[in-house]
Scaffold this motif. Sequence first.
Motif, PDB file in Angstrom:
ATOM      1  N   PHE A  15      26.938 -19.631  17.805  1.00 53.45           N
ATOM      2  CA  PHE A  15      27.366 -18.234  17.923  1.00 53.45           C
ATOM      3  C   PHE A  15      26.185 -17.322  18.228  1.00 53.45           C
ATOM      4  O   PHE A  15      26.269 -16.450  19.093  1.00 53.45           O
ATOM      5  CB  PHE A  15      28.068 -17.790  16.639  1.00 53.45           C
ATOM      6  CG  PHE A  15      28.667 -16.424  16.746  1.00 53.45           C
ATOM      7  CD1 PHE A  15      29.925 -16.253  17.285  1.00 53.45           C
ATOM      8  CD2 PHE A  15      27.976 -15.308  16.326  1.00 53.45           C
ATOM      9  CE1 PHE A  15      30.486 -14.993  17.402  1.00 53.45           C
ATOM     10  CE2 PHE A  15      28.514 -14.044  16.441  1.00 53.45           C
ATOM     11  CZ  PHE A  15      29.779 -13.884  16.975  1.00 53.45           C
ATOM     12  N   LEU A  16      25.056 -17.528  17.531  1.00 54.95           N
ATOM     13  CA  LEU A  16      23.899 -16.664  17.733  1.00 54.95           C
ATOM     14  C   LEU A  16      23.266 -16.871  19.107  1.00 54.95           C
ATOM     15  O   LEU A  16      22.813 -15.910  19.738  1.00 54.95           O
ATOM     16  CB  LEU A  16      22.878 -16.892  16.623  1.00 54.95           C
ATOM     17  CG  LEU A  16      23.312 -16.418  15.239  1.00 54.95           C
ATOM     18  CD1 LEU A  16      22.265 -16.782  14.198  1.00 54.95           C
ATOM     19  CD2 LEU A  16      23.591 -14.933  15.238  1.00 54.95           C
ATOM     20  N   GLY A  18      24.902 -17.757  21.789  1.00 52.87           N
ATOM     21  CA  GLY A  18      25.821 -17.080  22.696  1.00 52.87           C
ATOM     22  C   GLY A  18      25.672 -15.570  22.637  1.00 52.87           C
ATOM     23  O   GLY A  18      25.715 -14.891  23.670  1.00 52.87           O
ATOM     24  N   LEU A  19      25.500 -15.029  21.441  1.00 54.13           N
ATOM     25  CA  LEU A  19      25.306 -13.581  21.291  1.00 54.13           C
ATOM     26  C   LEU A  19      24.032 -13.138  21.993  1.00 54.13           C
ATOM     27  O   LEU A  19      24.012 -12.096  22.666  1.00 54.13           O
ATOM     28  CB  LEU A  19      25.272 -13.209  19.806  1.00 54.13           C
ATOM     29  CG  LEU A  19      25.160 -11.729  19.482  1.00 54.13           C
ATOM     30  CD1 LEU A  19      26.380 -10.980  19.993  1.00 54.13           C
ATOM     31  CD2 LEU A  19      24.995 -11.541  17.987  1.00 54.13           C
ATOM     32  N   ILE A  35      29.618 -15.925  26.065  1.00 48.80           N
ATOM     33  CA  ILE A  35      30.898 -15.696  25.379  1.00 48.80           C
ATOM     34  C   ILE A  35      31.553 -17.027  25.029  1.00 48.80           C
ATOM     35  O   ILE A  35      32.111 -17.190  23.940  1.00 48.80           O
ATOM     36  CB  ILE A  35      31.813 -14.820  26.253  1.00 48.80           C
ATOM     37  CG1 ILE A  35      31.254 -13.401  26.337  1.00 48.80           C
ATOM     38  CG2 ILE A  35      33.238 -14.800  25.719  1.00 48.80           C
ATOM     39  CD1 ILE A  35      31.936 -12.518  27.343  1.00 48.80           C
ATOM     40  N   MET A  38      29.805 -18.465  22.034  1.00 41.67           N
ATOM     41  CA  MET A  38      30.234 -17.783  20.816  1.00 41.67           C
ATOM     42  C   MET A  38      31.589 -18.306  20.347  1.00 41.67           C
ATOM     43  O   MET A  38      31.795 -18.553  19.152  1.00 41.67           O
ATOM     44  CB  MET A  38      30.300 -16.274  21.055  1.00 41.67           C
ATOM     45  CG  MET A  38      28.954 -15.620  21.222  1.00 41.67           C
ATOM     46  SD  MET A  38      29.028 -13.904  21.761  1.00 41.67           S
ATOM     47  CE  MET A  38      29.971 -13.156  20.464  1.00 41.67           C
TER      48      MET A  38
END
Length: 105
Positions: A15-16, A18-19, A35, A38
């Motif tokens: 997730f991080l 992707g962020l 995206i 994430m």
Amino acid sequence: MSAPEYYMLGGVALFLIGLYGVLRQAHLVRKLLGINLMGNGVFVLFIATAQRNSATFPDPVPQAMVLTGIVVAVCATAFGLALVERVVRETGSGELPPPGAPDGN
């Protein structure tokens, strides 16, 4: 640490990453890939936090929800790629202008 905790850490890492890609990359395809990363991190977190007991069978509801989410993510990615292709065709560039740059009107 147990196996679900490792999966949780992996999901948070996905997730991080992707962020970071969404916030720092200018190219639209890279943002779209961020995206997707994430979303995959959320899928991993959801499966890792699902209730599992050694005495009972695993709950199939989180697995079914993740499979449905994967299908929706594939469709959203295809739509996003079509939008990126349209932006490139209209503007000639697949990157967003930097903040504060004139828009060319």
